[in-house]
Design an enzyme around this catalytic site. Structure first.
Site, mmCIF file in Angstrom:
data_model
loop_
_atom_site.group_PDB
_atom_site.id
_atom_site.type_symbol
_atom_site.label_atom_id
_atom_site.label_comp_id
_atom_site.label_asym_id
_atom_site.label_seq_id
_atom_site.Cartn_x
_atom_site.Cartn_y
_atom_site.Cartn_z
ATOM 1 N N CYS A 11 0.818 -1.231 0.000
ATOM 2 C CA CYS A 11 0.000 0.000 0.000
ATOM 3 C C CYS A 11 0.847 1.274 0.000
ATOM 4 O O CYS A 11 0.312 2.367 -0.201
ATOM 5 C CB CYS A 11 -0.955 0.005 1.186
ATOM 6 N N HIS B 18 -2.958 7.112 2.579
ATOM 7 C CA HIS B 18 -3.459 5.856 2.023
ATOM 8 C C HIS B 18 -4.877 5.624 2.544
ATOM 9 O O HIS B 18 -5.144 5.759 3.729
ATOM 10 C CB HIS B 18 -2.532 4.715 2.438
ATOM 11 N N ASN C 44 -10.288 0.001 0.030
ATOM 12 C CA ASN C 44 -8.828 0.043 0.085
ATOM 13 C C ASN C 44 -8.283 -0.578 -1.211
ATOM 14 O O ASN C 44 -8.458 -1.777 -1.443
ATOM 15 C CB ASN C 44 -8.357 -0.744 1.313
#
Ligand code: UT7
Length: 333
Positions: free
Chosen positions: A127, A260, A290
């Site tokens: 990520c 993020h 996500n």
């Protein structure tokens, strides 16, 4: 005497266009809850919204590839920058869902865009991948060896989710985002810092591998959510402060924070710890879920296309994820 053309180092690089791409199918919480119930997996819209802020995610249709989605995002960034694909001499793709073991998915994107020459490679920092990729591309552009880069985050996390594990399968989605980064004597990337702590690899991983033609180990994403949550809040605050200081800006001078997009509770806690008003943070976790390495460029492009992020604004891009890895890049748009 050596007559070869010499590389002329430049002061830095700047973002000249952003783009993104999503699969066709948006899946709202209610639809996902109903599909999971048919498998005997029980969750609810209320739990997902309250614990994560996610309301929908995009899920790839069979046949869609990480390269195909990444190439679409790249084309949208090229169009926004008003430059052609053949002017690109560097492609850095951040992804944990490569299409093949090799060659790199960046090379597949290069071929799909019809680009010949230059360099293309993948960055694997889960990520944090896009932030890592941006820092690496900036460093290469500064040498003068490359002039114009595509930095892409493209992920098909739906392919590595265990749809029987409700603690993870409701959290992630598919998508891609991209920027065109150009060598410039008026740097737009003001500061960056990258970090990793491999001793915490196990709290977020897909540990399986192919060995002698067979999958060895677990091929699905596994996460100790609470452990990752605690680390994420701490490192996002520390990393923001570190990079703002390196770039000579204060929190009050920052126009936009783009962490993020994993969980709205992590985002709001980070803004609160920094003393940043929540209105100065870009939030897309509600609509995208996500999307790992795609989350930051997707949110950046969304902010630009909504007219929120404008030329001259300062933007702090932040990644945190498997590795563990984390890092931030401070950008002047
Ligand atoms: O992208 C890389 C970075 N990733 C992240 O930053 C993710 C960080 N972690 C998180 O976002 C959160 O920890 C989660 C969203 C993953 C989980 O939220 P939480 O508030 O930490 O929940 P929990 O794990 O403590 O679980 C609470 C309860 C448990 O039940 P009991 O033990 O209290 O009875 C879980 O079994 O919620 C249950 N639960 C669910 N219930 C309904 C877990 N998943 C679900 C679900 N639906 N999907």
């Amino acid at each position: 005497m050596d007559n070869a053309p010499r590389m002329k180092a430049v002061a830095g690089s700047r973002i000249i266009g952003t783009g993104s791409a999503l699969p066709q199918r948006a899946v709202g919480n209610e639809e996902l809850v109903a599909e999971l119930a048919q498998r005997g997996v029980h969750t609810s819209d209320a739990w997902i919204v309250e614990r994560t802020g996610i309301r929908q995610r995009y899920l790839a249709e069979p046949g869609l590839t990480t390269a195909g989605l990444g190439a679409r995002a790249a084309r949208s960034a090229l169009e926004a920058a008003a430059v052609t694909a053949d002017s690109i001499d560097l492609i850095v793709l951040a992804s944990s869902t490569a299409d093949q073991i090799f060659p790199s998915t960046a090379c597949l994107i290069q071929a799909e865009l019809g680009i010949r020459g230059g360099a293309a490679f993948d960055v694997q920092a889960v990520c944090s991948g896009f932030v890592y990729g941006l820092a690496v591309a900036d460093a290469l552009l500064r040498t003068g060896a490359h002039r114009r880069a595509l930095v892409i985050g493209s992920e098909l996390f739906s392919r590595i989710l265990d749809w029987n594990d409700r603690t993870t399968c409701v959290l992630f989605g598919d998508g891609a985002g991209a920027v065109v980064l150009e060598a410039s004597d008026r740097p737009g990337l003001l500061a960056q810092r990258l970090h990793a702590d491999g001793s915490r690899a196990r709290i977020l991983c897909t540990a399986g591998r192919v060995d002698q033609g067979k999958i060895e180990g677990d091929p699905f994403l596994r996460m100790d959510g609470q452990a990752v949550f605690k680390v994420a809040v701490e490192v996002l605050e520390a990393s923001a402060r570190e990079v703002l200081e390196a770039g000579g800006l204060t929190v009050s001078q920052l126009d936009w924070l783009i962490p993020h997009q994993a969980n709205i509770r992590i985002l709001t806690a980070t803004a609160r710890r920094l003393g940043l008003p929540a209105e100065r943070m870009i939030v897309t976790v509600d609509r995208h879920g996500n999307t790992s390495a795609a989350s930051v460029p997707l949110a950046l492009d969304w902010g630009v296309r909504c007219g929120m992020i404008r030329t001259g604004h300062s933007v702090l891009l932040q990644g945190v994820g498997g590795g563990l890895t984390w890092g931030s890049v401070l950008v002047r748009m």
